[in-house]
Design a protein around this motif. Structure first.
Motif, PDB file in Angstrom:
ATOM      1  N   GLU A  36       0.827  -1.196   0.000  1.00 13.49           N
ATOM      2  CA  GLU A  36       0.000   0.000   0.000  1.00 13.49           C
ATOM      3  C   GLU A  36       0.862   1.246   0.000  1.00 13.49           C
ATOM      4  N   ALA A  37       1.888   1.219   0.858  1.00 16.03           N
ATOM      5  CA  ALA A  37       2.783   2.374   0.956  1.00 16.03           C
ATOM      6  C   ALA A  37       3.452   2.629  -0.390  1.00 16.03           C
ATOM      7  N   ARG A  38       3.843   1.547  -1.028  1.00 20.80           N
ATOM      8  CA  ARG A  38       4.510   1.683  -2.319  1.00 20.80           C
ATOM      9  C   ARG A  38       3.566   2.310  -3.350  1.00 20.80           C
ATOM     10  N   LEU A  39       2.320   1.802  -3.344  1.00 22.54           N
ATOM     11  CA  LEU A  39       1.331   2.346  -4.286  1.00 22.54           C
ATOM     12  C   LEU A  39       1.107   3.831  -4.019  1.00 22.54           C
ATOM     13  N   GLU A  40       0.985   4.120  -2.716  1.00 19.31           N
ATOM     14  CA  GLU A  40       0.748   5.516  -2.323  1.00 19.31           C
ATOM     15  C   GLU A  40       1.882   6.405  -2.846  1.00 19.31           C
ATOM     16  N   ARG A  41       3.102   5.905  -2.618  1.00 17.34           N
ATOM     17  CA  ARG A  41       4.262   6.678  -3.043  1.00 17.34           C
ATOM     18  C   ARG A  41       4.204   6.909  -4.554  1.00 17.34           C
ATOM     19  N   LYS A  60       1.683   6.874  -6.455  1.00 16.07           N
ATOM     20  CA  LYS A  60       0.608   7.790  -6.810  1.00 16.07           C
ATOM     21  C   LYS A  60       1.052   9.237  -6.587  1.00 16.07           C
ATOM     22  N   ILE A  61       1.666   9.435  -5.381  1.00 15.30           N
ATOM     23  CA  ILE A  61       2.097  10.800  -5.054  1.00 15.30           C
ATOM     24  C   ILE A  61       3.122  11.290  -6.077  1.00 15.30           C
TER      25      ILE A  61
END
Lengths: 357, 163
Positions: B71-76, B78-79
């Motif tokens: 999730e963190a990776r996806l978030e990153r 995305k950002i």
């Protein structure tokens, strides 16, 4: 129904004991006849006599002969008759050369000088002594094993490392599969039987005191064990067991054949147990003694020949002794295995019988 | 025959001793030993069960960690993507406004130039007209200094007009 089963059990026990005592009385009579025509010992070596003397029970514990004089441990003689209880040492008989209190020792058997005098020989014989010593050692060993579990449940150490796998093996591979879920009730008896037989078998292989007695090769001892198995089987038996014997699944006309066969089968089981253990152990002792006899038979022809044969005798005896070590375990195992099978059969419940209604 | 003849004495003693042995061993040996064995078996099976449970828990925790990490990776990602897009849009906007501005100033400049040009031209035209009038006046004056010439000229013009 319960009353019925109980009376059947009682009937069975009574029948069994009557048969046994009749058999016993018959053989006693025969023994008397045989004893009257005994001959005095000659100087020549008789292997048959030597072997039988070694495997039979005795009133003193023979160790060796020095200069023709036997060296032995005298054991107490206990005689019960109308005169009451008589207790004295077997030394009084001077190895059969003297009589005492109206009794004499004929080929190791106590006889009354007055033939009409009835008595019971309840002596602590060599076998009784060996059995007691063996059982006391067994108790000491097992109590020390039991004590070792008090300090935690770690892996077994010392003698426990030998005993525990046997107990676990008997419990998981022998008793549980044969008896089923109620196995725990029978464990103490079966364990006592196994280790008792195993211990006495091993002690019988030790040639010198306190070993050397042929307890498990004595039919009286195996008879007691077989009778215990029989009594426990009969007393714990469930309805289905009796139904199988007394109301078998055959046409009623065949009952007259099937029921006697079933009853013979029931009595046969303990008798076979008794004879198997007795015969196996006695045979082992006879073979080992036979090999030793060869040395003396050939030694009487010429001492050189005896010396030559002794090499082979010792090798064969060593081989037999190892085999007997195996047999000591095997016979104890077989006795317990068959006993637990009989117990299992007796308490087995056939659930499919209900499906017919 | 004596071998298979059970002796009464031995039967009695065997029974008594064996039953005593059974009693003593049952009470003081088999009971604690079997209980200890059972307890150990229970302990081992409990431990195995616990180990299995712990393993499953560990797996769950690990899966949770993995999920969080993903999730963190996806978030990153995305950002990062959003930032990039924003940068691009800002750049584009800036470029566009700069272009507009340029175009506008160019147009203004052109307009001013045109106006100046027109003013200059009209000035030049009026100057040229005045100059030519002055020159013509001067020429005419010079030509009309004698009458003869005046007459000839008028005649010529008249002729021209009649023609």
């Amino acid at each position: 129904m319960f009353v019925n089963i109980k009376s059947i059990k009682f009937l069975f026990l009574v029948t069994f004991f009557t048969t046994f005592f009749a058999f016993s009385a018959f053989s006693q009579h025969e023994e008397h006849a045989a004893a009257t025509e005994h001959h005095s010992a000659t100087e020549k070596f008789k292997p048959g006599k030597m072997i039988l003397e070694h495997i039979r029970d005795a009133h003193d514990w023979h160790i060796c002969d020095i200069g023709g004089h036997p060296v032995s441990v005298s054991l107490p003689i206990i005689i019960y008759s109308e005169k009451g209880l008589e207790v004295f040492s077997s030394a009084k008989f001077e190895h059969g050369h003297a009589s005492y209190n109206g009794y004499k020792l004929v080929e190791g058997v106590i006889e009354a000088e007055d033939v009409t005098h009835k008595f019971y020989d309840l002596s602590i014989t060599k076998n009784v002594m060996a059995m007691m010593i063996g059982f006391i050692l067994l108790i000491i060993v097992m109590l020390s094993v039991a004590r070792s579990y008090k300090n935690g449940l770690g892996a077994p150490k010392g003698i426990g490392a030998f005993v525990e796998p046997l107990i676990v093996f008997l419990q998981d591979e022998v008793v549980k599969p044969s008896i089923g879920k109620h196995y725990a009730r029978y464990m103490p008896l079966l364990l006592t039987m196994f280790f008792g037989i195993f211990f006495l078998n091993l002690m019988g292989l030790i040639p010198i005191i306190p070993g050397g007695a042929n307890v498990t090769g004595n039919i009286a001892f195996t008879l007691v064990l077989a009778v215990i198995t029989f009594i426990v089987t009969t007393v714990t038996a469930k309805k289905d067991y009796w139904k199988h014997i007394l109301m078998p699944d055959v046409p009623v006309l065949l009952y007259i054949i099937v029921i006697p066969i079933e009853i013979i089968g029931v009595l046969n089981k303990p008798i076979v147990l008794m004879i198997r253990l007795f015969a196996n152990i006695t045979a082992g002792h006879i073979i080992i003694l036979g090999f030793f006899s060869l040395i003396f038979i050939f030694g009487e022809m010429s001492s050189g020949l005896g010396l030559g044969v002794s090499v082979f005798s010792v090798i064969f005896t060593l081989f037999m002794s190892f085999l007997e070590l195996l047999v000591a375990f095997l016979q104890a195992y077989v006795f317990v295995f068959l006993s637990s099978l009989f117990f299992g059969q007796a308490i087995e419940e056939h659930h499919h019988a209900e499906a017919h209604h | 025959m004596f071998l298979v003849k059970p002796e009464l004495g031995l039967i009695i003693w065997s029974s008594v001793t064996f039953l005593l042995l059974l009693f003593i061993l049952s009470k003081f040996a088999w009971k604690p030993i079997l209980a200890a064995l059972k307890e150990r078996e229970q302990k081992i099976s409990d431990s195995l069960e616990l180990a299995e449970k712990t393993k499953l828990e560990m797996q769950a925790v690990q899966a949770g960690n993995e999920r969080l990490l993903n999730e963190a990776r996806l978030e990153r990602d995305k950002i990062l993507k959003e930032a990039k897009e924003m940068k691009e849009s800002i750049l584009n906007q800036a470029k566009k406004s700069a272009e507009d501005e340029t175009r506008k100033s160019i147009a203004l400049a052109k307009e001013a130039i045109d106006k100046e040009k027109f003013a200059a031209m009209s000035e030049m035209k009026s100057a040229a007209a005045t100059l030519s009038v002055e020159i013509a006046e001067k020429i005419l004056r010079k030509k009309l200094e004698n009458s003869a010439e005046q007459d000839s000229l008028i005649n010529e013009y008249l002729k021209q007009m009649n023609a």
